[in-house]
Design an enzyme around this catalytic site. Structure first.
Site, PDB file in Angstrom:
ATOM      1  N   ASP A 213      51.710 -66.336  36.805  1.00 52.32           N
ATOM      2  CA  ASP A 213      50.652 -65.565  36.150  1.00 52.32           C
ATOM      3  C   ASP A 213      50.112 -66.532  35.119  1.00 52.32           C
ATOM      4  OD1 ASP A 213      49.181 -64.134  34.295  1.00 52.32           O
ATOM      5  OD2 ASP A 213      50.345 -62.315  34.580  1.00 52.32           O
ATOM      6  N   HIS A 214      48.925 -67.078  35.361  1.00 54.80           N
ATOM      7  CA  HIS A 214      48.502 -68.215  34.523  1.00 54.80           C
ATOM      8  C   HIS A 214      48.361 -67.833  33.049  1.00 54.80           C
ATOM      9  CE1 HIS A 214      44.411 -66.617  35.162  1.00 54.80           C
ATOM     10  NE2 HIS A 214      44.043 -67.331  34.130  1.00 54.80           N
ATOM     11  N   HIS A 276      48.047 -59.868  34.215  1.00 59.36           N
ATOM     12  CA  HIS A 276      47.712 -60.434  32.907  1.00 59.36           C
ATOM     13  C   HIS A 276      47.851 -59.425  31.750  1.00 59.36           C
ATOM     14  CE1 HIS A 276      46.349 -63.474  35.556  1.00 59.36           C
ATOM     15  NE2 HIS A 276      45.123 -63.059  35.711  1.00 59.36           N
TER      16      HIS A 276
HETATM   17  C1  BG6 Z   1      42.300 -64.194  37.611  1.00 62.48           C
HETATM   18  C2  BG6 Z   1      41.485 -63.106  38.242  1.00 62.48           C
HETATM   19  O1  BG6 Z   1      43.658 -63.955  37.756  1.00 62.48           O
HETATM   20  O2  BG6 Z   1      42.000 -64.262  36.225  1.00 62.48           O
HETATM   21  C3  BG6 Z   1      40.006 -63.347  38.022  1.00 62.48           C
HETATM   22  O3  BG6 Z   1      41.755 -63.068  39.631  1.00 62.48           O
HETATM   23  C4  BG6 Z   1      39.709 -63.526  36.560  1.00 62.48           C
HETATM   24  O4  BG6 Z   1      39.228 -62.279  38.550  1.00 62.48           O
HETATM   25  C5  BG6 Z   1      40.650 -64.565  35.945  1.00 62.48           C
HETATM   26  O5  BG6 Z   1      38.377 -63.953  36.439  1.00 62.48           O
HETATM   27  C6  BG6 Z   1      40.502 -64.627  34.448  1.00 62.48           C
HETATM   28  O6  BG6 Z   1      41.233 -65.709  33.960  1.00 62.48           O
HETATM   29  P1  BG6 Z   1      40.868 -66.394  32.585  1.00 62.48           P
HETATM   30  O7  BG6 Z   1      41.926 -67.417  32.376  1.00 62.48           O
HETATM   31  O8  BG6 Z   1      39.493 -66.958  32.741  1.00 62.48           O
HETATM   32  O9  BG6 Z   1      40.889 -65.285  31.583  1.00 62.48           O
END
Ligand code: BG6
Length: 566
Positions: A213-214, A276
């Protein structure tokens, strides 16, 4: 095809955006790592993985002998793959400045296999490739698989990896290892996540599995733990006695872009909440772990997920709001509605916005609402957590309409303008006592002179080093699905209460989301000013309402009569 197995020294990079701050620098891994990406011709590899690996190269932190093997259906040879990745890197805003010498050394260690994920021949080619790179039965070499394909292939790829003998058993100290990183979404609902866990565990043991989960790799998310547990003044007020409520917002200006097909299946609840937003909530609400690594922190986060009060289907209107964007204006540009996007059903009822009110049923948080929201095509790209504290119990100031007596707000800005701010009341300078809201700001960029890295560098390195702390465990993924399962079921079976689209692009979402908080006498914090990188950390006159600085403006021709509160 390049079969050279000698480590290639990397020339010095031109600039380093992935910062190595003093003694905190991570040592370079000296073992060889074979990084095998399934879905190597896809978006994630172009936009995130290759730039992150390049950033690590420039920072001197990639293992000295690092090989990338791309595996995907799109026909390409090694040269075409390298060329495509170079272009992607040069276009990427998050990558270190392109340096041809560094790139040439990096790309020499890249190869590509054109293959169907389901057919056996690709896996045989992969075995051959690993042999060419020095893999033997006794010394199979370290293998880090990355599943960046459509999630529908995950179970099949894992099964094929096992069937073709590409997975070595869980490694003991000093042995070569095999690990797998699995991108989100992990499953489509609770049942499919459980099935996927079963399929994965047939081939890999849990300690070999890194569910990514980045958000967990973002510096600012990791800093929540530091902020809460490395400072003694925070924990005493971090509970139901002092906190009125918590707001977690992940707002995006972008629409679904070219991901319409995926998004039609996913929707905002699966795409952002199951992972997230619930992860952010767990870190905000968790109890202190005994230690940073190991199982302790992951256990405490899982405790939060276990304590979420189940969503009551009978009282859905007071708990959840869904929305879908129509046409509108974002950043000064006209943009189409969701139903007009490529790959989207013109009558789609997929939600692009969700607001949720959740409770955590434990000693620390009983009765404190956690309001979570996320949406596409909102006015600003911002992810932030606002802790709103309770009002003071007794007021002895003689308040006038110009005074601002507001509850304290602690804002943790995950992105952009990464930082933390505290809003509090201060006396306006002058002979009388009047209160204005001011803001004390901490900005990452100013304090550390770096812009926090993208999350993927940290997470890729952690997986190579065998540290799963920032990855999701099987039980946590299932608990997160359990938390949103009632909503998934009801929303699938029913049409939206307010017909879609129900918010215009460039607005803060459906009016029902405002009503969700208004019913509780609260409102969303949409526009809290944050420090920009050039402002020094200081008490800045950023206020909600009229600026404190008006008094200073008297020298610009204002009369005393215009001064606030005087
Ligand atoms: C991803 C989703 O996990 O996270 C995307 O699939 C979303 O839809 C993205 O745009 C948002 O990531 P960040 O790091 O730009 O907040």
């Amino acid at each position: 095809m390049d079969t050279n197995t000698t480590p290639q020294p990397m020339p010095a990079p031109a600039s380093i955006p992935y910062p190595q701050t003093g003694t905190a620098a991570r040592p370079q891994l000296s073992e060889r790592v074979n990084f095998i990406v399934f879905g190597a011709s896809g978006d994630l590899t172009h936009r995130k993985l290759i730039p992150a690996l390049y950033n690590l190269t420039c920072a001197g932190m990639l293992p000295t002998d690092f090989r990338v093997i791309g595996f995907a259906f799109t026909p390409m040879d090694d040269a075409a793959f390298r060329e495509e990745m170079r272009k992607a890197l040069q276009e990427c805003q998050e990558a270190t400045k392109y340096d041809p010498k560094v790139w040439e050394a990096f790309e020499r260690n890249m190869s590509y296999i054109t293959a169907d994920f389901l057919a056996p021949d690709g896996y045989e080619k992969l075995k051959e490739k690993l042999k060419e790179l020095g893999s033997t039965e006794e010394q199979p070499g370290n293998r880090l698989f990355y599943l960046a394909t459509s999630p529908s292939f995950y179970a099949d790829i894992v099964d094929r990896l096992g069937a073709h003998g590409l997975v070595t058993p869980s490694a003991k100290q000093g042995e070569n290892w095999t690990r797998i990183i699995i991108e989100k979404p992990f499953g489509h609902d609770l049942d499919s996540a459980q099935q996927l866990n079963i399929a994965v565990h047939k081939v890999f043991s849990e300690e070999q599995v890194y569910r990514i989960d980045h958000y967990l790799g973002k510096e600012t998310v990791q800093n929540i733990m530091a902020f809460r547990f490395a400072n003694s003044i925070i924990d005493p007020i971090w509970n139901r006695r002092y906190v009125d409520h918590v707001q977690i917002t992940a707002a995006e200006t972008l629409g679904v872009e070219h991901r319409g097909k995926y998004y039609e299946e996913a929707g905002c609840l699966r795409d952002m909440f199951q992972n997230h937003l619930l992860q952010l909530m767990s870190i905000i609400a968790m109890d202190p772990p005994v230690r940073y690594g190991g199982t302790s922190a992951r256990d405490r986060k899982a405790d939060v997920l276990k304590s979420i009060v189940p969503i009551n289907p009978e009282a859905l209107a007071e708990t959840a709001v869904r929305g879908q964007y129509g046409p509108g204006v974002v950043d000064g540009e006209n943009v189409p509605g969701y139903r007009e996007e490529e790959g989207v059903n013109p009558n789609s009822n997929t939600e692009t916005y969700v607001a949720l009110k959740l409770f955590v049923d434990n000693w620390r948080w009983a009765d404190v609402p956690f309001y979570l929201r996320s949406g596409k095509r909102l006015p600003h790209k911002v992810t932030e957590i606002v802790i709103q504290f309770k009002r003071v119990p007794h007021l002895f100031f003689h308040l006038t309409p110009e005074d601002q007596m507001e509850p304290n707000l602690l804002v943790i800005r995950i992105q952009p303008d990464e930082g933390i701010s505290l809003r509090f009341g201060a006396k306006v300078p002058g002979p009388e006592v009047h209160i204005r809201q001011v803001q004390m700001n901490f900005s990452y960029a100013d304090a550390f002179k770096v812009v926090p890295s993208t999350a993927y560098e940290t997470l890729l390195l952690d997986a190579m080093e065998g540290d799963p702390s920032l990855f999701n465990r099987a039980d946590a993924v299932e608990l997160a699905w359990t938390a949103i399962a009632p909503l998934l079921d009801i929303w699938k079976a029913t049409k939206p209460f307010q017909p879609f689209p129900n918010y215009g692009s460039g607005t803060w979402g459906p009016s029902a989301a405002d009503a969700l908080l208004a019913r509780d006498g609260r409102s969303w914090h949409n526009n809290i000013a944050m420090p920009v990188a050039t402002i020094k950390p200081e008490v800045a006159p950023c206020v909600a309402g009229e600026p404190v600085g008006v008094r200073r403006a008297a020298s610009d021709g204002e009369t005393d009569g215009n001064k606030p509160g005087i």
